[in-house]
Design a protein around this motif. Structure first.
Motif, PDB file in Angstrom:
ATOM      1  N   GLU A 174       0.832  -1.196   0.000  1.00 35.88           N
ATOM      2  CA  GLU A 174       0.000   0.000   0.000  1.00 35.88           C
ATOM      3  C   GLU A 174       0.872   1.252   0.000  1.00 35.88           C
ATOM      4  O   GLU A 174       2.045   1.216   0.369  1.00 35.88           O
ATOM      5  N   GLY A 175       0.253   2.348  -0.389  1.00 33.72           N
ATOM      6  CA  GLY A 175       0.940   3.634  -0.347  1.00 33.72           C
ATOM      7  C   GLY A 175       1.532   4.029  -1.686  1.00 33.72           C
ATOM      8  O   GLY A 175       1.756   3.200  -2.585  1.00 33.72           O
ATOM      9  N   ARG A 176       1.795   5.322  -1.790  1.00 35.90           N
ATOM     10  CA  ARG A 176       2.266   5.882  -3.051  1.00 35.90           C
ATOM     11  C   ARG A 176       3.668   5.376  -3.422  1.00 35.90           C
ATOM     12  O   ARG A 176       3.953   5.119  -4.591  1.00 35.90           O
ATOM     13  N   VAL A 177       4.549   5.212  -2.416  1.00 36.98           N
ATOM     14  CA  VAL A 177       5.919   4.828  -2.728  1.00 36.98           C
ATOM     15  C   VAL A 177       5.993   3.410  -3.282  1.00 36.98           C
ATOM     16  O   VAL A 177       6.964   3.051  -3.950  1.00 36.98           O
ATOM     17  N   ARG A 227       3.330  -2.447  -6.748  1.00 38.16           N
ATOM     18  CA  ARG A 227       1.935  -2.885  -6.685  1.00 38.16           C
ATOM     19  C   ARG A 227       1.365  -3.075  -8.099  1.00 38.16           C
ATOM     20  O   ARG A 227       0.676  -4.072  -8.380  1.00 38.16           O
ATOM     21  N   GLN A 228       1.642  -2.156  -8.980  1.00 35.54           N
ATOM     22  CA  GLN A 228       1.137  -2.268 -10.352  1.00 35.54           C
ATOM     23  C   GLN A 228       1.772  -3.456 -11.087  1.00 35.54           C
ATOM     24  O   GLN A 228       1.094  -4.165 -11.834  1.00 35.54           O
ATOM     25  N   ARG A 258       3.726   2.140  -5.345  1.00 37.23           N
ATOM     26  CA  ARG A 258       2.825   2.074  -6.488  1.00 37.23           C
ATOM     27  C   ARG A 258       3.416   1.257  -7.635  1.00 37.23           C
ATOM     28  O   ARG A 258       2.725   0.438  -8.260  1.00 37.23           O
TER      29      ARG A 258
END
Length: 548
Positions: A333-336, A341-342, A338
């Protein structure tokens, strides 16, 4: 200190004597090499040619011997004494007796006077018999080629004369054969000298080179090392590579493993066992290095390990950082996160799944398949890794993560134990035709599900240099250093590994290189690059010399 100075002076005088010997033959004063001593003794012209040949060969030989003298090798000293004596006598037949001859005489006297400093033993595996074999092969080949040449050439001579001529040609001396043409005599002499000089120099190479004994830990040594594995060092398990030597402290509570490459006894990571017993193991290791004149060096050691090595007089250089992920705080989780995760979501949508199993849970057939796939996907003939690579797949206690798609394995990771609970990444391979994101899928699945608290990922060489070079306001030196690393990353993936590791938001643990002095860094660097499979001495040349 006085001994080190004497050895250094002897080394440079040896190089000077060798250089002057070459100059005395290649750049003669006037039109002839013939000296006054040869004229007074009324020696034949062939004696001058023979003397010039001996001087030329011994000059090159002295320059080769200088490296062995620098390492205090007893064998190099013995050969240097014999060579200096032969060179001194040979100079009497040439024109430059007062220059190069006096230097070689001074070298001979100095070698005898400092003989107590040259005590290093020959390496455990020497090139003595290979040197004899190469010398005999080349001399026999030179004589045979010349004999065949004289047999088919229009010369009048019996077999004995042709054999004598072919043999004497090896040292540049004319034999009993009378040649009908000057070019034929020159050709015979050139063939003989080529093989004669080549035989001496190649034999000297194999006799004097830094032999690299084939290391292999015994089963008993492996068991002793296993008992010394602790929780502290994430790289400790890699000491169980079979292609190493090991020395134990007298108490048996600590050990140092190493491999000999290019005259460097290269250790990896920290010593095993109780840190209080490390000095005892290091003393035993350094004693072995002194005995065989190997250069001591340790790569990938921790800050504590570097501190202990520094107490023994070694210099310390930070060479990069190890990426360690704390699994309790790891999340996608979280922007860093991303990007990771993608990548994971994309590979899952494409039908990829990750399986995590202990090596003991796989059948022998499955392990064999993974070994074959890993070797196929490696992409190079050389197995990379030394300080963070075990060199084999399927050890008991290891964790294997596979990425599978349509019933086929498309990627594999192996993690080795780090103490009782934690893990260190060993192997990371994937099918090059697989979708991007396979490695991210396997690593993230392990980090999210493993009971281990800490997982060590790849080593990022010179990470701090790369980060400093891209910061706003970085100075010209920092920017230039980072730019140079990015340039070399085209071949050895310095920046690529750093970027990949950084995706998982690890904490960076510095790792160090310990080495004796700045003058030893080039040799140590060659050993490190060769051990890691990144370069070093040309692989084709090493294979060719091994086959001789």
């Amino acid at each position: 200190m006085a001994g080190a100075t004497s050895v250094a002076v002897i080394t440079w005088v040896t190089r000077l004597a060798g250089l002057l010997a070459l100059v005395s033959v290649l750049v003669p004063a006037g039109r002839t090499l013939r000296g006054r001593v040869a004229e007074w003794l009324e020696l034949p012209h062939e004696a001058t040619v023979g003397a010039a040949t001996v001087v030329l060969v011994t000059g090159v030989l002295l320059m080769l011997l200088a490296t062995g003298l620098k390492r205090r090798k007893r064998r190099a000293w013995q050969l240097a004494v014999a060579t200096a004596a032969l060179l001194t006598v040979s100079h009497l037949g040439l024109r430059h007796a007062l220059g190069a001859g006096l230097v070689s005489l001074a070298l001979l006297i100095a070698l005898v006077a400092t003989r107590r400093h040259f005590i290093a033993l020959p390496d455990p595996v020497t090139g003595r018999w290979r040197a004899v074999r190469v010398f005999l092969q080349l001399t026999v080949a030179g004589v045979a080629i010349n004999f065949v040449l004289l047999s088919v050439a229009p010369v009048v001579a019996d077999s004995g004369d042709r054999l004598a001529q072919s043999t004497l040609a090896l040292i540049g001396v004319s034999g009993p054969v009378v040649f009908p043409a000057l070019w034929l005599e020159d050709l015979s002499a050139a063939v003989g000298l080529l093989f004669g000089i080549g035989a001496v120099l190649l034999a000297a190479y194999f006799l004097l080179r830094s032999a690299e004994p084939a290391p292999e830990l015994t089963d008993d040594e492996v068991e002793r090392l296993r008992r010394l594995l602790g929780e502290r060092d994430s790289l400790g398990y890699f000491a169980l590579r079979r292609d190493k030597f090991v020395v134990f402290s007298k108490s048996g509570k600590a050990a140092v493993t190493y491999r000999v490459i290019a005259g460097v006894a290269l250790c990896s990571a920290d010593p095993l066992g109780d840190p209080e017993a490390w000095p005892g193991a290091i003393e035993e290791y350094l004693d072995v290095c002194r005995r065989y004149a190997w250069t001591p060096a340790a790569m990938g050691c921790s800050e504590l390990g570097a501190t202990v090595w520094a107490r023994f007089g070694l210099e310390v250089l930070e060479i990069g950082d190890e990426a360690v992920v704390d699994t309790e705080t790891f999340t996608l989780e979280g922007r860093v996160m991303r990007g990771v995760r993608q990548a994971v979501s994309r590979t899952k949508r494409a039908g990829y799944t990750a399986r995590i199993r202990k090596a003991e849970e796989l059948s022998p057939g499955e392990l064999d398949e993974l070994r074959t796939l890993a070797a196929t996907w490696r992409g190079t003939d050389t197995e990379r890794g030394f300080s963070m690579a075990l060199g084999r797949i399927g050890d008991p206690g290891t964790i294997l993560v596979t990425a599978e798609h349509d019933g086929r394995v498309r990627g594999v990771l192996q993690f080795v134990p780090w103490g009782e609970k934690d893990l260190s990444l060993d192997v990371m391979r994937r099918d090059r035709t697989a979708d991007n994101g396979v490695n991210e899928l396997m690593i993230s699945e392990l980090l999210l599900t493993t009971p281990a608290q800490h997982v060590s990922l790849n080593f990022a060489a010179f990470r701090a240099v790369l980060e400093q070079g891209q910061r706003i306001g970085a100075g010209p030196v920092a920017r230039l250093s980072a730019r140079a690393l990015r340039f070399f990353s085209r071949w050895i993936q310095i920046e690529t590994l750093y970027r990949f590791n950084a995706k998982f938001q690890p904490r960076w643990v510095p790792r160090y290189l310990a080495y004796p002095a700045a003058r030893d860094l080039p040799r140590v660097g060659v050993a490190v690059f060769e051990a890691e499979g990144l370069g070093g001495r040309p692989y084709a040349l090493l294979r060719a010399l091994q086959r001789v």
